[in-house]
Design an enzyme around this catalytic site. Structure first.
Site, PDB file in Angstrom:
ATOM      1  N   GLU A  79     -11.544  -1.938  29.644  1.00 26.26           N
ATOM      2  CA  GLU A  79     -10.985  -0.822  28.882  1.00 26.26           C
ATOM      3  C   GLU A  79     -10.493   0.291  29.807  1.00 26.26           C
ATOM      4  OE1 GLU A  79     -10.418  -1.242  25.827  1.00 26.26           O
ATOM      5  OE2 GLU A  79     -11.621  -3.065  25.636  1.00 26.26           O
ATOM      6  N   GLY A  94       0.776  -1.235   0.000  1.00 20.49           N
ATOM      7  CA  GLY A  94       0.000   0.000   0.000  1.00 20.49           C
ATOM      8  C   GLY A  94       0.801   1.275   0.000  1.00 20.49           C
TER       9      GLY A  94
END
Length: 643
Positions: free
Chosen positions: A417, A197
């Site tokens: 989290e 890419g």
């Protein structure tokens, strides 16, 4: 050639068989020849028969049908014939003489002419290429002219060094004398290598648009075929086409398909791929010269290429097309927003700073996602909020609002989290990447995501940074244990895997171990292809392997204890952060700081207008029919970490 001769003989046999059948059919219709005297004797029996009389200068040809038989008579031109015919009341038709020379010529030569025409058409078909039966040895390269190349160097940004190297080669092709005056030699090969890419193929397309010479494009897999020897034949044909159109450029994309290290497979020296590579090596720098033919190749696996292919004289230049820096990302974004109407408040430099590690393809995808989101919300121009939402989607995955999560799992994910986030916020800032966003909304295959973005591009990872990463990864499991009274869930499975891999690399590859020292232990255990040193023993003893395991265990456990100390010391901040996540489901950096410090959280932004809040196609699903996805998305170290 033997195969072509055999096929040609088959065609000739078919033609001869058809002619033989036609001749047999005509022979069954042959007439019976009788003498003129015999015809005169039986003339009285021909009253009901019509005769065809063809008059010639010296004779007449008579044919008639009697008792299902056809008779043919040749006689003199006399009045007696017509008198006898009239006397017996026999009807006859007199046909004038015809010029039969053309007909005879056609009958004699038409089959031969037909055979020659078929042979010529067949030979041209064999030499025409394409998908015919005898054309599998022809190269399938596409010839691009200067006018067909739609990409120019104006479309290439962020890889200035690679572009300058390529521009010099094009300048050499345009003005060879300038370089030859000082004894310069045109490079025979240019290898473009770098991560996927980054624009290797785009750079080659720009060469086609700027070179002004013939440009042949082919993929490495196009040389591979089920027939033996086809790959080498296509290489020969490709360079023959190049010599005919010299000066020219030949571009081979993904050359690692045919350029892998020889002697590495299980097929031995007669492996078809190796024969193709041998022919490529000879064509690039063999006994015959290929002046004016430059080979440009692209690959993202230069480590598996054969050393003979990389030596000077074949690939003289190796151009690294790497990931763009912040300035390069900004230039790439400017290229991709040319056809996208954007708001005046969109600052591409801010977007470039917030996308470290993005390749050119990633940035193109980012711009496209932002445009799609703006169109989905009924807007005519793309705003900064669209770019932010697109960046979250690219980094963390699309939101899965239809997934049903129980309150208990939502609470567990929030604490998990919050553990990652609090550890990252309490570690020294110079050793960690800043928190960008934390959410417990399922994205991609993750139930929650803690996203970190570095403030600047990182080209090296130091030991303290790697240890901090392991501590942050362990923070999720520790927070779960604190919230669930010591219970453990599968949500930390990916964290543990990434942390263990990172610790093993620190010990075995990067020399970041005080006990084992700066020594590499099996740096590359996974060989790039099957068969290369397949039976190779370990490069260290069993006692060293045990020492490696102990060192990896010590690194992970020490950082586990480090994260536990942080979360235990700041348990109140951990709880506030988890509660804020349960209430808001997503927090930015400022909201995270406010929750940790105990300050009121900033007010939520105003609700999006109804038109803009319309869900995208496929998002508004029946929540009762949705199934819970328990998969955990792997983290994208070091840009974002997901659990």
């Amino acid at each position: 050639m033997k195969q072509q001769t055999k096929t040609l003989l088959v065609w000739l046999g078919l033609i001869v068989a058809v002619l033989a059948l036609a001749n047999l059919f005509n022979s069954s219709q042959q007439t019976t020849q009788i003498s003129y005297a015999q015809f005169i004797r039986q003339i009285h029996t021909l009253k009901d028969t019509t005769l065809n009389v063809e008059v010639h200068p010296g004779h007449v040809d008579i044919d008639y049908k009697l008792d299902d038989k056809t008779y043919e008579v040749t006689g003199p031109v006399t009045e007696e014939l017509y008198t006898k015919l009239d006397a017996n009341g026999i009807d006859y038709r007199v046909e004038p003489e015809e010029d039969s020379s053309i007909l005879q010529f056609a009958i004699m030569w038409l089959p031969m002419i037909l055979i020659v025409i078929i042979m010529v058409m067949f030979m041209r078909q064999m030499q025409a290429g394409g998908g015919k039966a005898m054309s599998f040895g022809k190269a399938r390269a596409r010839l691009l002219t200067e006018h067909q190349g739609k990409v120019t160097f104006k479309d290439v940004a962020g890889i200035d060094e690679a572009r300058e190297e390529v521009e010099e080669i094009i300048d050499f092709l345009r003005d060879t004398r300038k370089y030859m005056r000082v004894g310069g030699r045109i490079p025979k090969g240019v290898l473009l290598m770098g991560p996927p890419g980054t624009g290797k193929t785009l750079l080659a397309r720009a060469i086609a648009g700027e070179a002004g010479v013939s440009f042949f494009s082919i993929s490495g897999s196009d040389f591979v075929e089920m027939f033996v020897g086809v790959g080498a034949s296509r290489v020969r044909d490709l360079f023959e086409q190049g010599k005919k159109n010299a000066p020219c450029i030949i571009f081979i994309d993904e050359i690692d398909a045919v350029g892998r290290h020889r002697g590495a497979g299980l097929g031995g020296g007669h492996d078809e791929r190796e024969q193709t590579l041998n022919q490529l090596l000879v064509e690039m720098d063999g006994f015959e010269s290929n002046d004016g033919v430059i080979l440009v190749a692209a690959t993202n696996r230069p480590d598996v290429l054969d050393p003979a292919l990389l030596r000077p004289g074949r690939f003289d230049r190796r151009i690294v097309v790497g990931l763009p820096d912040v300035r390069g990302r900004e230039m790439i974004l400017k290229v991709h927003v040319r056809k996208v109407p954007i708001e005046d408040d969109v600052d591409l430099s801010i977007i470039a700073r917030g996308t470290p590690g993005f390749s050119g393809a990633d940035l193109e995808n980012l711009v496209n996602e932002a445009a799609l989101m703006a169109a989905r919300r009924g807007r005519d121009r793309v705003g900064l909020s669209d770019f932010e939402r697109a960046k979250d989607k690219v980094l963390m995955g699309a939101e899965r609002k239809s997934v049903i999560i129980s309150e208990e799992e939502k609470r567990t994910t929030a604490w998990h989290e919050a553990g990652h986030t609090l550890v990252a916020m309490k570690l020294p800032e110079r050793h960690v990447d800043p928190i960008h966003k934390v959410t417990i909304i399922p994205r991609g295959q993750a139930l929650g995501v803690t996203q970190q973005l570095p403030e600047e591009d990182r080209h090296n990872l130091d030991r303290r940074y790697a240890e901090a990463r392991i501590a942050i990864l362990m923070g999720g499991r520790i927070a779960e244990e604190l919230a669930l009274d010591g219970q453990q869930t599968t949500g930390a499975g990916n964290d543990i895997e990434v942390a263990t891999t990172l610790a093993r690399k620190m010990v075995c590859e990067w020399g970041m171990s005080d006990k084992l020292g700066p020594i590499a232990y099996n740096k590359n255990d996974s060989e790039p292809f099957l068969g290369r040193d397949i039976a190779r023993p370990k490069a260290y003893s069993e006692s060293t392997a045990q020492a490696i395991d102990r060192e990896v265990h010590e690194i992970v456990i020490s950082q586990y204890n480090r994260a536990r100390d942080i979360l235990t010391t700041h348990s109140d901040a951990l709880e506030r952060l988890a509660v804020a996540l349960i209430e808001r489901e997503a927090l930015g950096l400022e909201e995270v700081k406010a929750a940790i410090e105990g300050r009121p959280l900033p007010p939520l932004p105003e609700a999006t207008p109804a038109k803009a809040a319309e869900p995208a196609a496929g998002e508004a699903k029946d929540k009762d029919a949705a199934k819970k996805d328990e998969a955990v998305r792997p983290g994208s170290f070091p840009v974002a970490e997901a659990t």
